[in-house]
Design a protein around this motif. Structure first.
Motif, PDB file in Angstrom:
ATOM      1  N   UNK A  91     -16.415  41.894  66.016  1.00 13.45           N
ATOM      2  CA  UNK A  91     -15.256  42.733  66.305  1.00 13.45           C
ATOM      3  C   UNK A  91     -13.954  42.083  65.820  1.00 13.45           C
ATOM      4  N   UNK A  92     -13.907  40.745  65.876  1.00 14.20           N
ATOM      5  CA  UNK A  92     -12.696  40.030  65.500  1.00 14.20           C
ATOM      6  C   UNK A  92     -12.644  39.698  64.016  1.00 14.20           C
ATOM      7  N   UNK A  93     -13.715  39.994  63.305  1.00 12.84           N
ATOM      8  CA  UNK A  93     -13.795  39.641  61.889  1.00 12.84           C
ATOM      9  C   UNK A  93     -13.201  40.737  61.016  1.00 12.84           C
ATOM     10  N   UNK A  94     -12.573  40.315  59.945  1.00 13.42           N
ATOM     11  CA  UNK A  94     -12.051  41.284  58.972  1.00 13.42           C
ATOM     12  C   UNK A  94     -13.086  41.599  57.893  1.00 13.42           C
ATOM     13  N   UNK A  95     -14.179  40.851  57.891  1.00 10.73           N
ATOM     14  CA  UNK A  95     -15.231  41.086  56.905  1.00 10.73           C
ATOM     15  C   UNK A  95     -16.062  42.306  57.296  1.00 10.73           C
ATOM     16  N   UNK A  96     -16.868  42.755  56.340  1.00 13.73           N
ATOM     17  CA  UNK A  96     -17.768  43.863  56.624  1.00 13.73           C
ATOM     18  C   UNK A  96     -18.831  43.411  57.612  1.00 13.73           C
ATOM     19  N   UNK A  97     -18.968  44.157  58.672  1.00 12.64           N
ATOM     20  CA  UNK A  97     -19.951  43.838  59.701  1.00 12.64           C
ATOM     21  C   UNK A  97     -21.216  44.644  59.427  1.00 12.64           C
ATOM     22  N   UNK A  98     -22.365  43.995  59.363  1.00  8.69           N
ATOM     23  CA  UNK A  98     -23.589  44.725  59.005  1.00  8.69           C
ATOM     24  C   UNK A  98     -24.047  45.630  60.145  1.00  8.69           C
ATOM     25  N   UNK A  99     -24.581  46.783  59.789  1.00  9.06           N
ATOM     26  CA  UNK A  99     -25.265  47.620  60.770  1.00  9.06           C
ATOM     27  C   UNK A  99     -26.610  46.981  61.083  1.00  9.06           C
ATOM     28  N   UNK A 100     -27.272  47.481  62.084  1.00 14.85           N
ATOM     29  CA  UNK A 100     -28.590  46.941  62.426  1.00 14.85           C
ATOM     30  C   UNK A 100     -29.553  47.057  61.248  1.00 14.85           C
ATOM     31  N   UNK A 101     -29.562  48.220  60.603  1.00 16.62           N
ATOM     32  CA  UNK A 101     -30.501  48.421  59.495  1.00 16.62           C
ATOM     33  C   UNK A 101     -30.158  47.523  58.307  1.00 16.62           C
ATOM     34  N   UNK A 102     -28.865  47.320  58.053  1.00 13.38           N
ATOM     35  CA  UNK A 102     -28.464  46.426  56.950  1.00 13.38           C
ATOM     36  C   UNK A 102     -28.861  44.987  57.238  1.00 13.38           C
ATOM     37  N   UNK A 103     -28.728  44.576  58.486  1.00  9.84           N
ATOM     38  CA  UNK A 103     -29.123  43.220  58.846  1.00  9.84           C
ATOM     39  C   UNK A 103     -30.631  43.042  58.703  1.00  9.84           C
ATOM     40  N   UNK A 104     -31.392  44.000  59.184  1.00 15.01           N
ATOM     41  CA  UNK A 104     -32.850  43.920  59.066  1.00 15.01           C
ATOM     42  C   UNK A 104     -33.278  43.920  57.605  1.00 15.01           C
TER      43      UNK A 104
END
Length: 779
Positions: A91-104
């Motif tokens: 939440x505090x990151x300015x980078x793209x945060x992966x969705x669950x499916x992207x992480x998997x």
């Protein structure tokens, strides 16, 4: 397609490292394992993967592993600077945060790369404890479940660690993880290891303790002390035992998977299967299931470096039962809770919370003013038997027939099928299901009827040839909603023809042929096993109305003003069509009539355990009320209203009702909006169904709720014995070069697919593309 396959390769020993808590030493134990693997298997590759890391890069876990294990490949996929829980750091990151499916997908891609360079080993270390959130906020134990990597659990050696270690194991276990090994540090003060060894020995889980790492000292010699610690540990007996166990478990898992089809072919008798056509090659081996997919053994290629498991879309919704996704944690937890709280408790003259709550939920949401009682049984077929017993007794009592009457029959529809028990079989016309069964008698009359389908972009009500002299040639409609606009269609000439035809047949059966009927039984809207046939809803509505208006034909007793049925008790078999399978809680609502008895199973428990509920009106119930015990409904099962089933069913209904309330299906409904009738929708796109309807190989197609049925043209004739759809079924099974395939069932010249209620529009569109291409390709 948004689906992740389970991660299993023959050449890559891959394990996921979970912790019973934070600060239990996951990274130290992972480092120790990697170091020991490097020494024991010097010719093999060793990989360490940290999917999500938080905190300064210099202190990252992959850096620690890389520092102390020479020659290792240590990777981190997503690094967040803040040393807090991943969901807060994200939440505090300015980078793209992966969705669950992207992480998997990122994890699976990395493991695939490792497998290409194998033989070797890979450890995937999670963050924090088992239930620590991932970047999206999803608990890790649920987030990583689609991969279903075998698990190494790092136990907690601190005060309170016995509880946290057992709790972590149970959280993994109830979600279908295989925990191969529990490792924890020795702690002579708390002796957690001693307790856990004894506790898990009864559960066939190995627990090993290893010496704790040296404490930090301010003399700058920490690197050397840790290096010596890892070197000493790599040659220790516990680590040797651990590696041998991990290697043996990996090999035995693969050996078991690869032998299952052969073993099954010699000991299993499969349902609805001609065993002359079954062989090891035709049996699908399922390792697990999650969401809409099985994870099936891939036998079609050289598999040393290729994945052993492939995602297979469960195209029959596991015989119409699966509705909320395989491996649904809420349903799993509900089952575990009921098993722990009750096990099974008998249900004769007793009550418990979940059985009562489920009955109240069903009655409240059927929106049927007639229904007031719920009778539980174990599956749809026996639920139908119960319904017929109810209806027949009500007819006997109303008409003051001899209670031992043996000639009662049902009125139904041709092609209907209500189950495989003796009484349920007798409620259906002769067919391939019962034709060679010695006890079948066929107690009934079954109407022919018009059907609904789309042909050449037009929705039609098609009249069978035999009925055309009386009903005409049918009608065309601008939309499927228009067909279900029954109030508007009442003025059609076709409605009068239906009514006249039904009245004539009924009068002949009773007055001229002297047949005696005890019930009208219908599968509302769709006849499932008969071939996914959509009956003209107007015909079903008028059949019920004519029967209820025909008291002078069916009834010989005096009018009971307290009764809520006339003519015959009406049974609706909603085992298949009910509980949102067609897009509504009750399929009776499509035809605008309220049955006196309604039977529900399949989706009732979301595909977890068998359970059936037969709902009845008060006057049906009162037919059994008497001072004589023999007048009671003498029907039941040892597992009537079993606690696990009722608890899971309540959880399932709660989820379904929430999805409707939260408008979860609006993406599907939007494309089907039509002002010419009531809301009728399908997860299958309007464009796709229209395209299929114009295919030269297709005789007709229907899409309703989660059901898609394609009727193929067969010059040799239609029906259950047709084999025309088997080629298409084979192409879907083979996958045509895709990394996933489709498991489907056929009903003669009809091939059908069924989604779950949680399927995404994105996945459905991909499946549609596959079906379209398979229809036009050769085997």
């Amino acid at each position: 397609m948004d689906v992740i396959r389970s991660a299993l390769w023959k050449s890559l020993h891959s394990y996921q490292v979970y912790g019973a808590n934070t600060n239990v030493g996951k990274t130290i134990i992972s480092t120790a394992i990697c170091n020991s693997l490097r020494r024991k298997f010097p010719d093999q590759k060793i990989w360490y993967l940290k999917p999500v890391s938080t905190g300064p890069l210099a202190e990252a876990d992959d850096c620690h592993v890389g520092k102390f294990v020479s020659g290792i490949n240590a990777d981190c996929l997503f690094q967040f600077d803040e040393p807090v829980s991943p969901h807060i750091a994200a939440q505090q990151s300015s980078d793209n945060v992966p969705s669950d499916s992207e992480l998997l997908q990122s994890i699976y891609s990395k493991l695939s790369q490792y497998a290409d360079r194998a033989p070797g080993w890979a450890l995937v270390e999670t963050a924090g404890g088992v239930h620590s959130p991932g970047p999206s906020g999803t608990s890790q134990v649920d987030l990583y479940r689609p991969l279903r990597l075998p698990t190494i659990l790092v136990g907690d050696s601190n005060l309170g660690g016995i509880s946290s270690s057992i709790s972590a194991f149970e959280s993994l276990h109830v979600r279908g993880y295989d925990t191969n090994l529990i490792l924890l540090f020795s702690n002579h003060k708390y002796k957690n290891h001693e307790y856990l060894v004894d506790y898990f020995s009864k559960r066939n889980v190995t627990v090993l303790s290893i010496p704790a790492p040296p404490e930090w000292q301010p003399d700058g010699g920490d690197f050397q002390r840790m290096s010596d610690y890892y070197d000493t540990l790599s040659e220790s007996e516990p680590m040797e035992h651990a590696l041998s166990l991990l290697k043996a478990n990996h090999e035995s898992r693969i050996e078991n998977l690869e032998s299952m089809a052969s073993r099954a072919s010699s000991v299993i008798w499969y349902p609805f299967s001609q065993h002359q056509s079954i062989s090891t090659a035709t049996i699908t081996t399922i390792d697990s299931a999650y969401g809409d997919h099985f994870q099936t053994l891939n036998m079609s290629r050289e598999r040393t470096r290729h994945p052993l498991l492939s995602p297979t879309f469960d195209g029959s919704a596991s015989w119409w039962t699966q509705g909320l996704g395989h491996g649904n944690p809420e349903l799993s937890l509900a089952a575990a809770y009921a098993a722990g709280r009750y096990g099974h408790v008998m249900f004769a003259g007793t009550v418990y919370e979940q059985a009562l709550t489920l009955a109240e939920t069903l009655l409240a949401n059927m929106r049927n003013s007639r229904l007031s009682r719920v009778f539980y049984s174990d599956n749809g077929s026996t639920g139908i038997e119960v319904a017929v017993k109810m209806a027949f007794r009500a007819s006997v009592v109303r008409n003051r027939w001899d209670a031992t009457v043996k000639d009662l029959e049902v009125i139904g529809l041709k092609g209907s099928y209500h189950g495989d028990t003796i009484g349920a079989m007798d409620c259906s016309e002769p067919s391939v299901y019962n034709g060679k069964v010695g006890w079948y008698t066929g107690r009934g009359y079954w109407f022919e009827y018009p059907t609904v389908k789309m042909v050449n972009s037009t929705w039609i009500v098609e009249v069978p040839e035999a009925l055309k002299p009386e009903l005409g040639s049918g009608s065309q409609y601008r939309s499927v909603s228009e067909i279900f606009n029954l109030s508007g269609r009442q003025s059609e000439p076709l409605a009068n023809r239906y009514r006249t035809y039904i009245q004539k047949i009924i009068k002949k059966l009773v007055k001229e042929d002297k047949r005696r009927f005890g019930a009208l039984i219908l599968e509302p809207v769709v006849l499932g096993a008969g071939g996914m046939i959509v009956v003209d809803p107007l015909f079903q509505k008028l059949l019920v109305e004519v029967v209820r208006e025909s008291r002078d034909i069916f009834e010989s007793g005096p009018l009971d003003t307290r009764a809520d049925w006339t003519g015959l008790p009406v049974i609706f078999d909603e085992v298949f069509t009910g509980l949102y399978r067609l897009g509504r809680f009750s399929s009776a609502s499509f035809i605008g009539v309220e049955p006196d008895i309604s039977v529900h199973a399949k989706l009732l428990t979301g595909g977890v355990v068998p359970l059936c509920a037969t709902l009845a009106s008060e006057s049906i119930f009162e037919s059994f009320v008497s001072p004589d015990k023999s007048d009671a409904l003498m029907h039941g099962h040892s597992y009537t209203a079993h606690a696990i089933g009722c608890t899971v069913a309540q959880a399932s209904l709660t989820s379904m009702l929430a999805m409707e309330r939260d408008r979860s299906w609006d993406d599907f409904k939007t494309q089907w909006q039509d002002s010419r009738g009531p809301e009728i929708w399908s997860v299958w796109s309007k464009e796709f169904i229209e395209k299929l309807s114009n295919d030269p190989a297709v005789a007709g197609v229907i899409g309703l709720g989660s059901v898609l049925a394609i009727t193929l043209k067969d010059s040799a004739g239609s029906g259950y014995t047709s084999t025309i759809s088997q080629d298409l079924q084979s192409r879907l099974t083979q996958g045509n070069g895709r990394e996933w395939n489709i498991h489907s069932r056929v009903l003669g010249n009809v091939i059908y697919l069924m989604s779950s209620l949680t399927s995404t529009s994105q996945n459905i569109r991909v499946i549609e593309e596959f079906v379209d291409s398979a229809l036009h390709s050769s085997v």
